[in-house]
Enzyme design. Structure first.
Site, short mmCIF file in Angstrom:
data_model
loop_
_atom_site.label_atom_id
_atom_site.label_comp_id
_atom_site.label_asym_id
_atom_site.label_seq_id
_atom_site.Cartn_x
_atom_site.Cartn_y
_atom_site.Cartn_z
CD GLU A 95 48.91 -30.30 11.74
OE1 GLU A 95 48.59 -29.13 11.99
OE2 GLU A 95 48.90 -31.22 12.59
CG HIS B 213 45.99 -34.83 14.70
ND1 HIS B 213 44.92 -35.15 15.51
CD2 HIS B 213 45.96 -33.47 14.55
CE1 HIS B 213 44.27 -34.04 15.84
NE2 HIS B 213 44.89 -33.01 15.26
CG ASP C 260 43.26 -27.78 23.76
OD1 ASP C 260 42.73 -28.05 22.67
OD2 ASP C 260 44.35 -28.25 24.12
N GLY D 75 49.46 -34.46 18.48
CA GLY D 75 50.80 -34.12 18.93
C GLY D 75 51.78 -34.22 17.78
CG ASP E 202 43.73 -27.49 13.75
OD1 ASP E 202 43.43 -28.42 14.53
OD2 ASP E 202 44.90 -27.28 13.37
CG HIS F 258 42.31 -29.47 18.55
ND1 HIS F 258 42.84 -30.62 19.10
CD2 HIS F 258 42.62 -29.50 17.23
CE1 HIS F 258 43.44 -31.32 18.14
NE2 HIS F 258 43.33 -30.66 17.00
CG HIS G 163 40.59 -31.56 12.81
ND1 HIS G 163 41.35 -32.67 12.55
CD2 HIS G 163 41.35 -30.78 13.62
CE1 HIS G 163 42.52 -32.56 13.14
NE2 HIS G 163 42.54 -31.42 13.81
#
Length: 499
Positions: A346, A343, A163, A316, A435, A161, A159
């Site tokens: 969370e 996701h 960006d 999101g 993350d 990202h 996991h």
């Protein structure tokens, strides 16, 4: 002189083992000898260590296995074993667990218990029957893995990202090349600090603003390929041998790139960054939950699954955007025999997790930290699982946990209070992840080290997390097995048995 000892002190250790010391430095103040009653759960094992004392072990129930330089000695109920000081050994128990008495000459000294004994008990210890949090103690005295050692261990990341993991220097350079003028500063060190402070601010607006800047400089084929290449390089430098990195193609088309061009640029960057570095990078394509392009992105993932895309994800805000809004995409992926994670859990809680699993059929849960809401823990430390938590554990559904990120988003107050400690003790399929490496100023090694400090984990715990992640990867079974047996286990064995 006759001296009666009223009761034992329970010494916290990771992995579910219980140590009740009757005589020794902790409970009675004796330094010449320690006598402790041990109860180990099924399958328990601890890191290899080199004790500075002679240890006599009498097995009362079950089987204790002792690994040493000459092989493995099996000790069944009614039998005993003696180990000498300076001899490297590793203890584990059989599938039924074990109960035994350990006598150490001289008495062992738990790590992290250097303060003076008070009233016959070390500060922080509790009488038998009290609830104890796992701490950094180890009965046999093996030092915790250091950060430098952890960096050398083969690690798996599920996991992360794209960006959320740019180098600050790269953001500054790409902003200049693409004429992006909204950065808060153009000094890389100051920018790196700004990202960390924004992520730690407690303000959702400031946290989301960080991604406005990273995504803005990832709008050309060249910038996407560069960011992906540097991502692979940075992960390899941290000792990651397999990673699944996710990104949302729909967020990188503002300068005219098509979705296919976005994906091809990222795949090209990962290939260049992985060459000769001992890492393999798979890509997850993410659809944004607040948008209506999930079916389109799912089809894109299937189209490129033979070229490096290993799965699909939605991300999101959970609140107001349940995964069931994207059932069409998930049903399509299932028909295509494709892998996907969601996701869920969370921030929003159990309904998000339940929908992701039971309605959408998720293979894994992104974060899943709120599964803790379906587990109750009694005063004596006994845990009772609700039906959803039991289902997640029984089905071995992987949890992609990101401890530092979860602190920033308010899912836990501290690493020591993070649900990962209890979930690991209860043998959920827990994995450890980053993350957003830039925003959280973290690496996989950093995450592991924080868990070592908070829960007293050793090499076997870190290997357990790593093997969990590799078992849960979106790769064919034989390829996963080859990495586990050919890379991960040998790598950890070298570190566990190093002088």
């Amino acid at each position: 002189m006759v001296r009666k000892i009223e009761g034992a002190s329970r010494i916290p250790v990771p992995g579910g083992k219980v140590i009740d010391e009757h005589v020794g430095r902790v409970n009675s103040g004796d330094e010449a000898v320690s006598i402790a009653h041990m109860t180990a759960p099924p399958g328990w094992e601890e890191p290899a260590q080199t004790p500075a004392f002679t240890e006599y072990t009498v097995v009362l129930r079950g089987t204790v296995l002792v690994e040493h330089a000459e092989g493995t000695t099996r000790v069944d109920a009614g039998q005993s074993v003696v180990t000498s000081p300076g001899e490297k050994v590793r203890y584990s128990v059989g599938p039924e667990g074990a109960e035994y008495i350990a006598v150490c000459l001289p008495a062992f000294a738990p790590r992290g218990r250097r303060t003076r004994l008070t009233a016959g008990r070390a500060p922080g210890s509790r009488p038998v029957g009290g609830r104890v949090k796992a701490g950094p103690s180890s009965y046999h005295g093996r030092m915790s893995p250091t950060l430098d050692e952890i960096r050398r261990a083969p690690k798996v990341l599920l996991h992360d990202h794209l960006d959320g993991g740019l180098r600050a220097e790269t953001i500054v350079e790409l902003a200049r090349e693409t004429d992006y003028g909204r950065l808060p500063t153009h000094d890389p060190d100051d920018l790196r600090q700004w990202f960390e402070e924004a992520a730690d601010s407690g303000s959702l607006e400031r946290y989301l603003e960080t991604f406005d800047h990273t995504v803005a400089v990832m709008q050309t084929r060249e910038s996407l390929a560069r960011v992906a290449q540097e991502c692979a390089e940075d992960l390899a430098a941290d000792g990651v041998v397999y990673a699944e990195v996710r990104f949302a193609p729909e967020q990188h088309t503002t300068r005219g790139l098509s979705l296919d061009q976005v994906v091809e640029a990222v795949l090209d960057g990962f290939e260049r960054g992985s060459q000769g570095r001992g890492i393999r990078v798979g890509t997850l394509l993410t659809a944004m939950r607040h948008q209506a392009r999930s079916r389109e992105i799912a089809e894109l993932a299937v189209r490129y699954r033979d070229g490096g895309v290993v799965g699909f994800d939605i991300a999101g805000a959970e609140a107001g955007y349940p995964p069931t809004r994207h059932l069409d995409a998930f049903e399509y992926l299932q028909r295509e025999n494709a892998h996907f994670t969601i996701h869920a859990g969370e921030a929003f809680g159990l309904p998000s997790i339940w929908q992701a699993i039971q309605w959408c059929g998720a293979d894994r849960l992104g974060h899943g930290v709120r599964i803790i809401d379906d587990i109750s823990v009694s005063e004596d430390g006994t845990a009772k699982l609700g039906r959803l938590a039991a289902y997640v554990r029984d089905k071995r559904i992987p949890l992609e946990m990101c401890p530092t990120s979860n602190l920033q988003t308010g899912a836990a107050a501290s690493i020591a209070e993070h649900p990962i400690g209890l979930l690991r003790r209860l043998h959920f399929r827990v994995t450890v992840n980053t993350d957003n490496r830039l925003m959280s100023s973290t690496t996989v090694s950093d995450e592991f080290r924080k868990l070592v400090e908070a829960f007293g984990y050793g090499w076997d715990d870190l290997q357990w997390f790593t093997v969990n992640a590799m078992k849960s990867a979106f790769l064919p079974f034989d390829e996963r097995l080859a990495l586990i047996n050919g890379v991960i286990k040998p790598g950890f064995a070298r570190l566990k048995w190093q002088p």
